[in-house]
Design a protein around this motif. Sequence first.
Motif: not given
Length: 343
Positions: A172-180
């Motif tokens: 979920m942290h990676a998802f957040a970063l991928s969404l800016g």
Amino acid sequence: MTMTIDLDESLRGERVPLEKIPVIDFGPFLTGDLAARQAVAREIGAACRNIGFFYLSNHGIAPDLMARTFAEAKRFFDQPLEAKLAIDIERSPCHRGYFKLGGENLDPGKQTEAGDLKEGVKIGRDLAPDHPLVQAGLPLHGPNLWPDNLPGWQGAMQSYFDALTGLGRQIMHAFALSLGLDECHFDRDLTDPMATLGPLHYPPQQGAITEKQIGAGAHTDFGCLTILAQDMNGGLQVKNAAGTWIDAPPIPGAFVINIGDMMARWTNDLFASTQHRVVNLSGTERYSLPFFYDPNFRAKVEALPSCVSAERPAKFPPTTSGQHLLDMINATFDYHREKAETA
């Protein structure tokens, strides 16, 4: 014994290079600096936009823990039906426990005569009756149903559950970063996550196989994020953006990660919640360990502001994590819908 299989044309998956479902090395995200994490997040974001599936390697989950969990799952499913029904899901007030072959139907539009050709167990956060969320009567919250005749089984499943809960938070942290977004953007909605471990057993299927009954009917996952460990017998198929069913063969030691409907709603369909199914043509038993990582029951699920524009208005009405899951469970488990209708 020789098995005869007559597979309907609609159930054939195309063999394509693994690059079609990317393999992403998660090691740099777990151990690297911000730049390394952002690089991995960009790979994950691209996979989520293109197909909604990817393989995850170097994820930090010990191989012996995965092997032990598969062995314990098999030990449970090898029991006589009567023993498995000692933790029948229909006895649980919070959708936990064993469901028998056909107990779940992920494609009721096509599987009109029977449910999925699989059996499984639902294991969630094991909350005591005096836990505040249970006391408040929150649906889908409460104690697990554990078998009392399999020493070590509960501990093995709990260890795997805890490890995957930690991995889910990292993804979920990676998802957040991928969404800016800030890396911890989703943490506020993950303080009491509705995580579920669901070991599955698929018996071999032979004869004429059509969409009227397969191992798991075509569906998208209900929640936010799925982390799947599958054995080496294969059977998972994914529908790509071109509408072609492609095989997702096992890769030793790697998880299959996919987006669920809730993450699609959060991202206004920027991340793809992709149809998939299971057709067990291995001629033997198939086992898998899906782990569903979903937000708090009351988490608001509506399009993130960064995923909405004049050209891309919000596609879905706002909902909550809990209500969405309840709606989906009622659509696929007859016993749960009937219980809700008579409550």
